[in-house]
Motif scaffolding. Structure first.
Motif, mmCIF file in Angstrom:
data_model
loop_
_atom_site.group_PDB
_atom_site.id
_atom_site.type_symbol
_atom_site.label_atom_id
_atom_site.label_comp_id
_atom_site.label_asym_id
_atom_site.label_seq_id
_atom_site.Cartn_x
_atom_site.Cartn_y
_atom_site.Cartn_z
ATOM 1 N N SER A 175 59.028 40.180 44.042
ATOM 2 C CA SER A 175 58.995 38.815 44.612
ATOM 3 C C SER A 175 60.305 38.130 44.217
ATOM 4 C CB SER A 175 57.788 38.042 44.080
ATOM 5 O OG SER A 175 57.627 38.263 42.688
ATOM 6 N N LEU A 187 59.412 39.641 35.032
ATOM 7 C CA LEU A 187 60.858 39.712 34.765
ATOM 8 C C LEU A 187 61.568 38.723 35.677
ATOM 9 C CD1 LEU A 187 61.250 43.619 34.905
ATOM 10 C CD2 LEU A 187 60.871 42.225 32.866
ATOM 11 N N ASP A 188 62.451 37.924 35.094
ATOM 12 C CA ASP A 188 63.283 37.045 35.921
ATOM 13 C C ASP A 188 64.628 36.887 35.221
ATOM 14 O OD1 ASP A 188 62.462 34.670 38.276
ATOM 15 O OD2 ASP A 188 64.436 34.639 37.332
ATOM 16 N N GLN A 224 62.179 24.609 44.002
ATOM 17 C CA GLN A 224 63.165 24.369 45.071
ATOM 18 C C GLN A 224 62.855 23.141 45.936
ATOM 19 O OE1 GLN A 224 64.163 28.002 47.244
ATOM 20 N NE2 GLN A 224 63.860 29.185 45.406
ATOM 21 N N PRO A 225 61.603 22.928 46.329
ATOM 22 C CA PRO A 225 61.347 21.775 47.198
ATOM 23 C C PRO A 225 61.615 20.417 46.531
ATOM 24 C CG PRO A 225 59.566 23.362 47.370
ATOM 25 C CD PRO A 225 60.422 23.795 46.225
ATOM 26 N N TYR A 249 57.701 31.151 43.416
ATOM 27 C CA TYR A 249 56.342 30.833 43.875
ATOM 28 C C TYR A 249 55.525 32.100 44.124
ATOM 29 C CZ TYR A 249 57.869 26.045 44.440
ATOM 30 O OH TYR A 249 58.343 24.784 44.194
ATOM 31 N N ARG A 252 65.218 38.977 32.143
ATOM 32 C CA ARG A 252 65.993 40.184 32.441
ATOM 33 C C ARG A 252 66.551 40.096 33.855
ATOM 34 N NH1 ARG A 252 64.611 40.731 27.814
ATOM 35 N NH2 ARG A 252 63.829 42.602 26.770
ATOM 36 N N ASP A 253 67.737 40.696 34.018
ATOM 37 C CA ASP A 253 68.297 40.826 35.360
ATOM 38 C C ASP A 253 67.942 42.229 35.854
ATOM 39 O OD1 ASP A 253 69.711 40.379 37.617
ATOM 40 O OD2 ASP A 253 71.676 40.235 36.669
ATOM 41 N N VAL A 254 67.172 42.321 36.898
ATOM 42 C CA VAL A 254 66.772 43.643 37.401
ATOM 43 C C VAL A 254 67.922 44.248 38.198
ATOM 44 C CG1 VAL A 254 65.184 44.879 38.926
ATOM 45 C CG2 VAL A 254 64.327 43.071 37.424
ATOM 46 N N ILE A 291 58.619 41.305 39.582
ATOM 47 C CA ILE A 291 60.048 40.930 39.561
ATOM 48 C C ILE A 291 60.186 39.593 40.274
ATOM 49 C CG2 ILE A 291 62.403 41.557 40.230
ATOM 50 C CD1 ILE A 291 61.500 44.467 40.324
ATOM 51 N N GLY A 292 60.562 38.555 39.511
ATOM 52 C CA GLY A 292 60.785 37.239 40.113
ATOM 53 C C GLY A 292 59.676 36.252 39.791
ATOM 54 N N GLY A 310 62.595 36.823 46.052
ATOM 55 C CA GLY A 310 63.087 35.735 46.900
ATOM 56 C C GLY A 310 64.108 36.194 47.918
ATOM 57 N N ALA A 311 64.917 35.243 48.347
ATOM 58 C CA ALA A 311 65.899 35.529 49.406
ATOM 59 C C ALA A 311 67.229 34.888 49.038
ATOM 60 C CB ALA A 311 65.392 34.931 50.717
HETATM 61 C C1 LIG Z 1 65.949 23.037 49.122
HETATM 62 C C2 LIG Z 1 64.687 23.773 49.484
HETATM 63 C C3 LIG Z 1 63.536 23.063 49.833
HETATM 64 C C4 LIG Z 1 62.378 23.733 50.185
HETATM 65 N N1 LIG Z 1 61.267 23.001 50.523
HETATM 66 C C5 LIG Z 1 60.125 23.637 50.839
HETATM 67 C C6 LIG Z 1 58.936 22.916 51.170
HETATM 68 O O1 LIG Z 1 58.939 21.684 51.185
HETATM 69 N N2 LIG Z 1 57.817 23.614 51.470
HETATM 70 C C7 LIG Z 1 57.796 24.991 51.444
HETATM 71 O O2 LIG Z 1 56.734 25.590 51.706
HETATM 72 N N3 LIG Z 1 58.894 25.699 51.128
HETATM 73 C C8 LIG Z 1 60.045 25.069 50.831
HETATM 74 N N4 LIG Z 1 61.170 25.796 50.525
HETATM 75 C C9 LIG Z 1 61.100 27.256 50.546
HETATM 76 C C10 LIG Z 1 60.478 27.786 49.246
HETATM 77 O O3 LIG Z 1 61.118 27.199 48.126
HETATM 78 C C11 LIG Z 1 60.666 29.300 49.239
HETATM 79 O O4 LIG Z 1 60.000 29.812 50.362
HETATM 80 C C12 LIG Z 1 60.080 29.875 47.963
HETATM 81 O O5 LIG Z 1 60.808 29.438 46.841
HETATM 82 C C13 LIG Z 1 60.128 31.393 48.041
HETATM 83 O O6 LIG Z 1 59.441 31.870 46.904
HETATM 84 P P1 LIG Z 1 59.740 33.305 46.337
HETATM 85 O O7 LIG Z 1 58.836 33.488 45.170
HETATM 86 O O8 LIG Z 1 59.674 34.300 47.440
HETATM 87 O O9 LIG Z 1 61.274 33.264 45.883
HETATM 88 P P2 LIG Z 1 62.013 32.319 44.866
HETATM 89 O O10 LIG Z 1 61.296 31.057 44.634
HETATM 90 O O11 LIG Z 1 63.424 32.255 45.335
HETATM 91 O O12 LIG Z 1 61.963 33.137 43.503
HETATM 92 C C14 LIG Z 1 62.620 34.365 43.340
HETATM 93 C C15 LIG Z 1 62.812 34.601 41.853
HETATM 94 O O13 LIG Z 1 63.310 35.925 41.677
HETATM 95 C C16 LIG Z 1 64.314 35.906 40.710
HETATM 96 N N5 LIG Z 1 65.196 37.058 40.945
HETATM 97 C C17 LIG Z 1 65.853 37.379 42.090
HETATM 98 N N6 LIG Z 1 66.537 38.524 41.943
HETATM 99 C C18 LIG Z 1 66.310 38.935 40.671
HETATM 100 C C19 LIG Z 1 66.765 40.052 39.904
HETATM 101 N N7 LIG Z 1 67.569 41.006 40.433
HETATM 102 N N8 LIG Z 1 66.365 40.151 38.612
HETATM 103 C C20 LIG Z 1 65.537 39.213 38.073
HETATM 104 N N9 LIG Z 1 65.079 38.150 38.751
HETATM 105 C C21 LIG Z 1 65.447 38.005 40.029
HETATM 106 C C22 LIG Z 1 65.010 34.573 40.899
HETATM 107 O O14 LIG Z 1 65.688 34.169 39.709
HETATM 108 C C23 LIG Z 1 63.840 33.664 41.239
HETATM 109 O O15 LIG Z 1 63.305 33.051 40.093
HETATM 110 C C24 LIG Z 1 62.348 25.151 50.178
HETATM 111 C C25 LIG Z 1 63.494 25.855 49.805
HETATM 112 C C26 LIG Z 1 64.673 25.185 49.466
HETATM 113 C C27 LIG Z 1 65.896 25.961 49.062
#
Ligand SMILES: Cc1cc2nc3c(=O)[nH]c(=O)nc-3n(C[C@H](O)[C@H](O)[C@H](O)COP(=O)(O)OP(=O)(O)OC[C@H]3O[C@@H](n4cnc5c(N)ncnc54)[C@H](O)[C@@H]3O)c2cc1C
Length: 250
Positions: A104, A32-33, A41-42, A12, A77-79, A8-9, A106-107
């Motif tokens: 995964s 699924l996303d 994001q960065p 990264y 898909r939206d989970v 899920i997600g 995110g936050a």
């Molecule tokens: C502006 C900015 C700059 C940053 N710069 C850096 C940097 O320079 N270096 C660094 O290390 N980190 C950086 N970060 C932090 C880094 O981007 C995050 O730590 C990273 O994106 C987290 O990855 P993740 O996979 O946990 O979550 P995310 O990348 O947030 O991915 C989560 C995914 O889950 C999906 N999702 C969520 N809920 C659902 C649901 N119910 N159903 C389906 N899909 C869902 C979302 O659509 C998303 O695609 C930055 C963040 C921001 C906002």
């Protein structure tokens, strides 16, 4: 028989997990996303500062998963829920059975509820939609300012960035750079966009190496960023920010 891994997600975390698992021939992987793209994001600061486009901050998840090979499938898909007992992921369209589940997702930004108006009156860049809305609003405001001023240069244009950690510093620098280039390229004479960077601590980048702090401060100042330290934001309105010491910026 192959086991099914549902991820899920497609951020990264999810993509990195898939990269590790994709060559296992005993697994089928379902990603699924709710969005059809991986959001970089960065890279978003460059996008806001018009140095890059939407295609530079997104990667198509369908193509990405196709590139991983036949064992990986992507579904937009939206989970909504997970039935852990039955091992089923429930989405807005259909359900997915799994043997293993990777969450995964995110936050979310935790808007500090002690600060009145913070959520309603500020912009965030955590989602592509909010970043895009901010960029569009910024550009429309610049356009309105140009139209209104007619050489008089009285229109206020203050951008306040709350928080001088890595993100705040980066976005302040990009916006200040953008403003400077905008005026330089257009030869507009009302060069009065102010970028304020607020730190509740003694310096920007609190907690980081002294060298980094000094170097970043110097660069920010050379870009014209107005650094305000030792102040906490206490309230935000549509066109004003108030501080704990009774001062404000509008
Ligand atoms: C502006 C900015 C700059 C940053 N710069 C850096 C940097 O320079 N270096 C660094 O290390 N980190 C950086 N970060 C932090 C880094 O981007 C995050 O730590 C990273 O994106 C987290 O990855 P993740 O996979 O946990 O979550 P995310 O990348 O947030 O991915 C989560 C995914 O889950 C999906 N999702 C969520 N809920 C659902 C649901 N119910 N159903 C389906 N899909 C869902 C979302 O659509 C998303 O695609 C930055 C963040 C921001 C906002």
């Amino acid at each position: 028989m192959k086991k099914t891994v549902v991820v899920i997600g497609g951020g990264y975390g999810g993509i990195r997990a898939i990269e590790h698992l994709k060559d296992r021939d005993d697994l089928e992987i379902v990603l699924l996303d709710r969005h059809p793209y991986h959001y970089l994001q960065p890279e978003i600061y460059d996008f806001i500062a018009n140095k890059s486009e939407i295609s530079d901050v997104t990667i198509d998840l369908f193509s990405l998963c196709e590139g991983f090979g036949e064992s990986v499938k992507f579904f937009k898909r939206d989970v909504l829920d997970i039935d852990v007992k039955e091992k089923v992921v429930i989405t807005d369209i259909d359900n997915f059975k799994y043997d293993y589940l990777i969450i995964s997702a995110g936050a979310r930004t935790n808007f500090n509820t002690n600060i009145e108006g913070l959520k309603e009156c500020t912009h965030g860049v955590k989602s592509l939609k909010r970043a895009l809305e901010f960029k569009q609003k910024f550009e429309s405001a610049i356009y309105r300012k140009l139209e209104a001023e007619g050489g008089v240069c009285t229109e206020k244009f203050n951008i306040v960035i709350g928080g001088a950690g890595i993100s705040g510093v980066e976005i302040a620098a990009e916006m200040a750079y953008y403003s400077r280039e905008f005026y330089r390229n257009g030869a507009f004479n009302c060069d009065n966009i102010n970028v304020y960077l607020i730190s509740s601590q003694k310096t920007v980048l609190p907690g980081l190496d002294k060298y980094l702090i000094e170097k970043s401060t110097k660069r920010l100042l050379s870009l014209g960023v107005k650094i305000i330290t030792n102040k906490k934001i206490s309230k935000v309105e549509q066109n004003a920010v108030y501080f704990n010491d009774g001062t404000s910026i509008d």
